[in-house]
Design an enzyme around this catalytic site. Structure first.
Site, PDB file in Angstrom:
ATOM      1  N   SER A 167       0.832  -1.206   0.000  1.00  9.49           N
ATOM      2  CA  SER A 167       0.000   0.000   0.000  1.00  9.49           C
ATOM      3  C   SER A 167       0.868   1.257   0.000  1.00  9.49           C
ATOM      4  O   SER A 167       1.625   1.485  -0.936  1.00  9.49           O
ATOM      5  CB  SER A 167      -0.957  -0.046   1.197  1.00  9.49           C
ATOM      6  N   ASP A 263     -10.149  -3.977  -4.730  1.00 12.18           N
ATOM      7  CA  ASP A 263      -9.369  -2.902  -4.130  1.00 12.18           C
ATOM      8  C   ASP A 263      -9.515  -1.647  -4.985  1.00 12.18           C
ATOM      9  O   ASP A 263      -9.294  -1.698  -6.201  1.00 12.18           O
ATOM     10  CB  ASP A 263      -7.898  -3.331  -4.074  1.00 12.18           C
ATOM     11  N   HIS A 293      -8.040  -4.932  -0.223  1.00  9.79           N
ATOM     12  CA  HIS A 293      -6.842  -4.185   0.140  1.00  9.79           C
ATOM     13  C   HIS A 293      -6.428  -4.544   1.569  1.00  9.79           C
ATOM     14  O   HIS A 293      -7.260  -4.604   2.471  1.00  9.79           O
ATOM     15  CB  HIS A 293      -7.126  -2.683   0.055  1.00  9.79           C
TER      16      HIS A 293
END
Length: 322
Positions: A167, A263, A293
Site C-alpha cells: 500500500s 481494491d 486491500h
C-alpha cells in the site's frame, strides 16, 4: 453492518477474516476522518496483534537505529538463516502513511524472509501528518545507503539489495527507486516488491469507483484523508515522486507486483506493470481474486494471503538466485 459473505465474488476466507477484524475492534475500524490519530493508531496496532501471532520464526532478529535526514529511524532485520552475504530487501509498511510500523507488519516480514531466503529489514519511517511527503521517501533512500555501507557488519550483500512494501509502503518504494534514478544511482536497487500501491491514477480509474463503498475498506473519503495528511498543500502535482506512472521508468529494477482484486487501488498495478514493460523492465503481475486491500496481513486464515507472499518470496529467490 453488511455481512461480507453477501459481497458478490468475495473469497469466503476473506469474508471470515473481515468478521474477525470486526470482532477484534469491537465495531470495526475507527474512521480516521473523525477519530483522533492517536486512537486510530492504537486500534490499528491492537487489531494487527492477532494477525501477527505465530507464523515463521527467523533464525535471528536484530534492531538498529539509523541516523536519518529527519531524525532517528528504527529498522528491524529478519535473518531467515545464518547464511552470510545474503540479499537484503528493505520493507516499507502500509497504513495510509499515517498508521503502522515495525510491529504491525512483523508477520509479513517474517513470512517473506523465510520464503525468499533473503534478509528483510522493516523500516519504521516517520508518519504523516506530523511528517509529510517526501520525508518517507528520503528516509527509505537513507536506510538503503546506510545498509549498503554497513553491509559487512550486517551480513548482507551490498550488490543484491531490493525494496518493497504494501500500500503506502509500495508507493514509497517505487518513488525511492525513481529518486535513485534521478540521482544516477539506479543500480543501487536490484529488485522491487510493491503490493497494491497507488502510483498516480487517482480516483477516476475504474477500480476506484467500483470498490469505493466502505465495505471494501478504502472509501473515497478515507483515501482523500490519507492523501491530504501526507501531501503538502503547496506540492507540485507533477512532482515525479508522486506520479510514477507519468515518469520515464527505464533503469528501474525488475519487479513483482501483487494486487487484490477488490481494491480501489487495483488498477494502479496493471498500469505500472504495463509502463515497466514498455520501458523494457522485466516484471511479474499477479492479482488475487476475491480479496480486499490489506489482505497480506491475514495469512493466519486466508490462503490467498499466504499465496501472495509466497509468490513474492519466490520472485526474490529467482532474481537473486537464492
Amino acid at each position: 453492518m453488511q455481512d461480507p459473505h453477501t459481497i458478490p465474488g468475495i473469497d469466503p476466507q476473506m469474508a471470515d477474516a473481515m468478521l474477525k477484524g470486526r470482532e477484534l475492534t469491537a465495531s470495526g475500524p475507527l474512521d480516521p476522518t473523525s477519530a483522533s490519530i492517536e486512537d486510530v493508531r492504537a486500534q490499528y496496532l491492537k487489531g494487527r496483534a492477532y494477525w501477527n501471532e505465530e507464523g515463521p520464526q527467523p533464525h535471528k532478529i536484530t534492531n538498529h537505529t539509523v541516523a536519518g535526514p529527519h531524525g532517528p529511524i528504527p529498522v528491524r532485520f529478519y535473518y531467515p538463516t545464518d547464511t552470510a552475504n545474503a540479499p537484503l530487501i528493505l520493507f516499507l509498511h502500509g497504513g495510509g502513511y499515517i498508521l503502522g510500523g515495525i510491529e504491525s507488519h512483523d508477520r509479513i516480514c517474517r513470512w517473506l524472509a523465510e520464503r525468499s531466503g533473503a534478509v528483510f529489514a522493516s523500516v519504521d519511517y516517520h508518519l504523516a501528518p506530523e511528517h509529510k511527503f517526501p520525508t518517507q521517501i528520503e528516509e527509505a533512500v537513507a536506510v538503503l545507503d546506510w545498509a549498503r555501507e554497513a553491509a559487512e557488519e550486517l551480513g548482507i550483500d551490498a550488490a543484491r539489495v531490493g525494496m518493497g512494501g504494501d500500500s503506502a509502503g509500495a508507493a514509497i518504494a517505487v518513488s525511492a527507486a525513481l529518486t535513485l534514478k534521478k540521482q544516477n544511482r539506479a543500480d543501487a536497487l536490484k529488485f522491487l516488491l510493491p503490493y497494491y500501491g497507488n502510483y498516480g491514477l487517482g480516483n477516476a480509474c475504474d477500480s476506484a469507483q467500483k470498490y469505493k463503498d466502505p465495505i471494501f475498506g478504502l472509501s473515497e473519503p478515507r483515501r482523500k484523508f490519507y492523501q491530504q495528511s501526507y501531501i503538502p498543500a503547496d506540492l507540485d502535482p507533477e512532482d515525479y515522486r508522486r506520479t510514477p506512472l507519468k515518469q520515464d521508468l527505464t533503469e528501474l529494477p525488475p519487479a513483482f507486483l501483487g494486487i487484490a482484486e477488490m481494491d480501489p487501488l487495483h488498477d494502479n498495478s496493471p498500469a505500472l506493470s504495463a509502463a515497466l514493460s514498455k520501458a523494457g523492465i522485466p516484471n511479474e503481475l499477479k492479482s488475487y481474486s476475491g480479496v480486499l486491500h490489506g489482505f497480506l496481513h491475514m495469512t493466519r486464515s486466508v490462503k490467498k494471503s499466504r499465496q501472495a507472499l509466497n509468490d513474492g518470496g519466490d520472485a526474490i529467490r529467482k532474481v537473486f538466485s537464492i
